[in-house]
Motif scaffolding. Structure first.
Motif, PDB file in Angstrom:
ATOM      1  N   PRO A 153      40.514 -21.547  78.290  1.00 31.27           N
ATOM      2  CA  PRO A 153      39.158 -20.490  78.031  1.00 31.27           C
ATOM      3  C   PRO A 153      37.865 -21.409  78.040  1.00 31.27           C
ATOM      4  N   LEU A 154      37.614 -22.547  78.009  1.00 32.83           N
ATOM      5  CA  LEU A 154      36.280 -23.197  78.605  1.00 32.83           C
ATOM      6  C   LEU A 154      35.641 -22.674  79.895  1.00 32.83           C
ATOM      7  N   ARG A 155      36.430 -22.465  80.835  1.00 34.61           N
ATOM      8  CA  ARG A 155      36.244 -21.814  82.238  1.00 34.61           C
ATOM      9  C   ARG A 155      35.190 -20.750  81.930  1.00 34.61           C
ATOM     10  N   ALA A 156      35.576 -20.004  80.884  1.00 36.46           N
ATOM     11  CA  ALA A 156      34.505 -18.685  80.799  1.00 36.46           C
ATOM     12  C   ALA A 156      33.018 -19.153  80.484  1.00 36.46           C
ATOM     13  N   ILE A 157      33.001 -20.418  79.783  1.00 35.27           N
ATOM     14  CA  ILE A 157      31.326 -20.970  79.688  1.00 35.27           C
ATOM     15  C   ILE A 157      31.042 -21.600  80.644  1.00 35.27           C
ATOM     16  N   ARG A 158      32.187 -22.232  81.747  1.00 31.36           N
ATOM     17  CA  ARG A 158      31.747 -22.778  82.832  1.00 31.36           C
ATOM     18  C   ARG A 158      31.267 -22.132  83.962  1.00 31.36           C
ATOM     19  N   ALA A 159      31.747 -20.691  84.052  1.00 30.52           N
ATOM     20  CA  ALA A 159      31.325 -19.552  84.971  1.00 30.52           C
ATOM     21  C   ALA A 159      29.753 -19.166  84.579  1.00 30.52           C
ATOM     22  N   ALA A 160      29.319 -19.121  83.258  1.00 27.21           N
ATOM     23  CA  ALA A 160      27.939 -18.953  83.049  1.00 27.21           C
ATOM     24  C   ALA A 160      27.199 -20.380  83.399  1.00 27.21           C
ATOM     25  N   ARG A 161      27.585 -21.551  83.101  1.00 31.85           N
ATOM     26  CA  ARG A 161      27.221 -22.751  83.489  1.00 31.85           C
ATOM     27  C   ARG A 161      26.931 -22.685  84.940  1.00 31.85           C
ATOM     28  N   PHE A 162      28.005 -22.538  85.711  1.00 26.58           N
ATOM     29  CA  PHE A 162      27.668 -22.325  87.327  1.00 26.58           C
ATOM     30  C   PHE A 162      26.647 -21.492  87.720  1.00 26.58           C
ATOM     31  N   GLN A 163      26.530 -20.434  86.931  1.00 29.12           N
ATOM     32  CA  GLN A 163      25.505 -19.464  87.124  1.00 29.12           C
ATOM     33  C   GLN A 163      24.142 -19.901  87.107  1.00 29.12           C
ATOM     34  N   ALA A 164      23.933 -20.924  85.749  1.00 30.77           N
ATOM     35  CA  ALA A 164      22.729 -21.153  85.655  1.00 30.77           C
ATOM     36  C   ALA A 164      22.447 -22.525  86.337  1.00 30.77           C
ATOM     37  N   GLN A 165      23.461 -23.299  86.971  1.00 28.26           N
ATOM     38  CA  GLN A 165      23.021 -24.295  88.120  1.00 28.26           C
ATOM     39  C   GLN A 165      22.692 -23.905  89.316  1.00 28.26           C
ATOM     40  N   ARG A 194      30.214 -27.971  73.406  1.00 29.64           N
ATOM     41  CA  ARG A 194      28.861 -28.493  73.403  1.00 29.64           C
ATOM     42  C   ARG A 194      28.486 -28.959  74.623  1.00 29.64           C
ATOM     43  N   ASP A 195      29.214 -29.489  75.509  1.00 31.27           N
ATOM     44  CA  ASP A 195      29.198 -30.432  76.637  1.00 31.27           C
ATOM     45  C   ASP A 195      28.668 -29.249  77.595  1.00 31.27           C
ATOM     46  N   LEU A 201      21.945 -25.492  79.477  1.00 32.16           N
ATOM     47  CA  LEU A 201      20.581 -25.200  78.957  1.00 32.16           C
ATOM     48  C   LEU A 201      19.496 -26.204  79.836  1.00 32.16           C
ATOM     49  N   LEU A 202      20.063 -27.026  80.525  1.00 35.76           N
ATOM     50  CA  LEU A 202      19.237 -28.138  81.206  1.00 35.76           C
ATOM     51  C   LEU A 202      19.336 -27.568  82.773  1.00 35.76           C
ATOM     52  N   SER A 203      20.114 -26.590  83.132  1.00 34.52           N
ATOM     53  CA  SER A 203      20.050 -26.031  84.504  1.00 34.52           C
ATOM     54  C   SER A 203      18.730 -25.189  84.909  1.00 34.52           C
ATOM     55  N   PRO A 204      18.583 -25.231  86.145  1.00 32.64           N
ATOM     56  CA  PRO A 204      17.314 -24.484  86.840  1.00 32.64           C
ATOM     57  C   PRO A 204      17.589 -23.034  86.706  1.00 32.64           C
ATOM     58  N   TYR A 205      18.466 -22.485  86.308  1.00 32.75           N
ATOM     59  CA  TYR A 205      18.694 -20.956  86.159  1.00 32.75           C
ATOM     60  C   TYR A 205      19.270 -20.668  84.824  1.00 32.75           C
ATOM     61  N   ALA A 206      18.970 -21.387  83.780  1.00 32.29           N
ATOM     62  CA  ALA A 206      19.429 -21.331  82.417  1.00 32.29           C
ATOM     63  C   ALA A 206      19.330 -19.870  81.984  1.00 32.29           C
ATOM     64  N   ARG A 300      28.247 -28.148  63.578  1.00 35.87           N
ATOM     65  CA  ARG A 300      29.558 -27.426  63.772  1.00 35.87           C
ATOM     66  C   ARG A 300      29.883 -28.154  65.261  1.00 35.87           C
ATOM     67  N   LEU A 301      28.917 -27.972  66.007  1.00 30.18           N
ATOM     68  CA  LEU A 301      29.101 -28.141  67.720  1.00 30.18           C
ATOM     69  C   LEU A 301      29.080 -29.903  67.946  1.00 30.18           C
ATOM     70  N   LYS A 302      29.165 -30.511  66.907  1.00 28.45           N
ATOM     71  CA  LYS A 302      29.332 -32.083  67.041  1.00 28.45           C
ATOM     72  C   LYS A 302      28.199 -32.733  67.694  1.00 28.45           C
ATOM     73  N   TYR A 303      27.056 -32.406  67.582  1.00 27.77           N
ATOM     74  CA  TYR A 303      26.022 -33.101  68.290  1.00 27.77           C
ATOM     75  C   TYR A 303      25.625 -34.560  67.504  1.00 27.77           C
ATOM     76  N   PRO A 304      25.314 -35.483  68.324  1.00 25.96           N
ATOM     77  CA  PRO A 304      25.127 -36.834  67.746  1.00 25.96           C
ATOM     78  C   PRO A 304      23.792 -36.661  66.718  1.00 25.96           C
TER      79      PRO A 304
END
Length: 451
Positions: A153-165, A194-195, A201-206, A300-304
């Protein structure tokens, strides 16, 4: 194949070594995709029919790395991940099985643009799912079936992440799959989520990626508190509801993780502080509620902790006041509270907040004055923390006979407050006199006689 001439020699040499030992080796993944897009890459992946123990016999210094039999090899200071072919049966979270062919391996990958392989030795390009065509058409499409997404299921966020990148569009059936099975994301670890969110968030098409997370409902399983701002209109010049204001502020902020996170979360508390009277709708104290909620989200998202602390400091102080009447001491107090880096981060957050609120110019007169005042005090000798004072706790103990305890911290804090307004008083003699006056006000504390 054009990519053949752009693959670094050290990658070609690794593939040659596999071939010399009787194995297949292909460049795959993000590096191949970037090469085909004409971009440079340092994210190299190789897949092979050699098993991990066989790789260890071929390459000195290769080590196990992560899951799925992946091995890590470092060449020219670059990390190369080498993974055996996968030969899984289709289905939800299949048991990992090594073996098969390059075709079975590619069939298990997430999107067509990631399901291509290139053999730089024999100049063979393998593209069974028309990934190159989708790359040219700027489309993100599941490999083979939309079931690919929900095998992990992480691939769902990866789809949005690739869209953002990449700035690509998500193909309709793939987009539908994100919505239809969004609840599956609840089974994924917070660290993995989180990763992926960080990369997005840091991608050019965020902007595209964030809006996809919201519209598909995936955000309900990442930061559900954000969704409470949907449809909650604001007052004044605001052109967006609370949710979209947070999204736009995030996009307007510079691509620095803690600043973008702070922008995304800075008004997350508004739905819980909304108050209406005859003068309109207000969100009194929302910065404190936003800080409270942001803390829960980030933990909750385990940020440092260092990221959490930076984000919360910005969210808590994002409503700071600075105007044409503000003095240099106000600028010094901001630096004392946030540190130099923190002050400039806060300015970036305020700029993003302004633009997301409908402001016509990036810098208003107040921000311009703050920046000028900061330049002035930067060139002065100032004390911003108790460590910058010309006396310390040992001086107070020796001069006034104080014992270790809270009173020392209280005196130093008092002195710093004076020095922030009057930096010229940061001299030993002046500070001793001020400390004496403070201690006398506390009654019963006597100064030792000095020789």
């Amino acid at each position: 194949m054009r990519a053949m001439y752009e693959i670094p020699k050290f990658i070609v040499d690794i593939c040659k070594e596999f071939k010399a030992n009787g194995y297949e080796a292909y460049v795959v993944g993000g590096a191949l995709r970037d090469l085909l897009l004409g971009k440079e890459s340092n994210d190299w992946d190789i897949t092979t029919n050699a098993l991990p123990e066989e790789m260890s016999r071929i390459f000195r210094g290769i080590i196990p790395y992560g899951d799925f039999g992946t091995m890590l090899l470092i060449r020219n200071g670059v990390k190369i991940e080498i993974t055996p072919f996968r030969n899984d049966a289709p289905g939800r979270k299949p048991t990992y099985k090594m073996g098969g062919t390059i075709y079975t391996d590619l069939s298990r990958r997430d999107f067509t643009i990631n399901s291509m392989a290139y053999d730089p030795i024999d100049d063979v390009f393998i593209d069974p799912y028309k990934g190159l065509e989708d790359l040219k058409n700027r489309i993100i499409r599941c490999t083979g079936s939309t079931r690919r997404i929900w095998e992990d299921p992480l691939r769902a966020i990866r789809a949005a992440r690739f869209q953002a990148q990449l700035g690509f569009s998500i193909e309709n059936s793939t987009y539908y799959a994100l919505v239809a099975h969004k609840q599956e994301l609840s089974t994924i670890s917070k660290e993995r989520i989180r990763d992926e969110l960080n990369k997005l968030l840091l991608s050019p098409y965020a902007r595209d990626g964030l809006y996809t997370l919201v519209i598909t409902g995936l955000m309900e399983y990442i930061i559900p508190e954000l969704m409470d701002g949907m449809g909650l209109e604001q007052i004044g010049s605001h052109v967006y509801d609370v949710l979209e204001h947070n999204l736009v502020a995030c996009i307007m902020a510079p691509p620095v993780l803690h600043i973008r996170l702070a922008a995304l979360l800075h008004d997350i508390g508004k739905p819980y502080t909304v108050f209406e009277d005859e003068s309109g709708r207000h969100f009194y104290g929302h910065e404190y509620k936003s800080t409270e909620i942001a803390s829960k989200v980030l933990r909750r998202l385990k940020y440092p902790n260092d990221i959490i602390n930076k984000v919360l400091l910005l969210v808590k102080n994002h409503m700071f006041t600075y105007n044409h009447q503000s003095t240099l001491s106000a600028a010094r107090r901001l630096v004392a509270k946030l540190g130099w880096d923190g002050v400039y981060d806060l300015i970036e957050l305020r700029k993003a907040d302004r633009m997301a609120g409908g402001a016509k110019v990036l810098l208003g007169k107040s921000l311009e004055k703050l920046i000028k005042d900061l330049e002035v005090i930067k060139n002065q000798e100032n004390a911003f923390t108790v460590k910058d004072l010309k006396i310390d706790g040992n001086d107070l103990k020796a001069r006034f006979g104080l014992k270790e305890g809270p009173i020392i911290g209280q005196v130093l804090k008092y002195l710093l407050e004076i020095v922030l307004d009057h930096p010229e008083k940061n001299r030993y003699g002046d500070l001793i006199m001020l400390a004496r006056e403070y201690l006398k006000s506390k009654e019963g504390l006597q100064e030792k006689q000095s020789n």
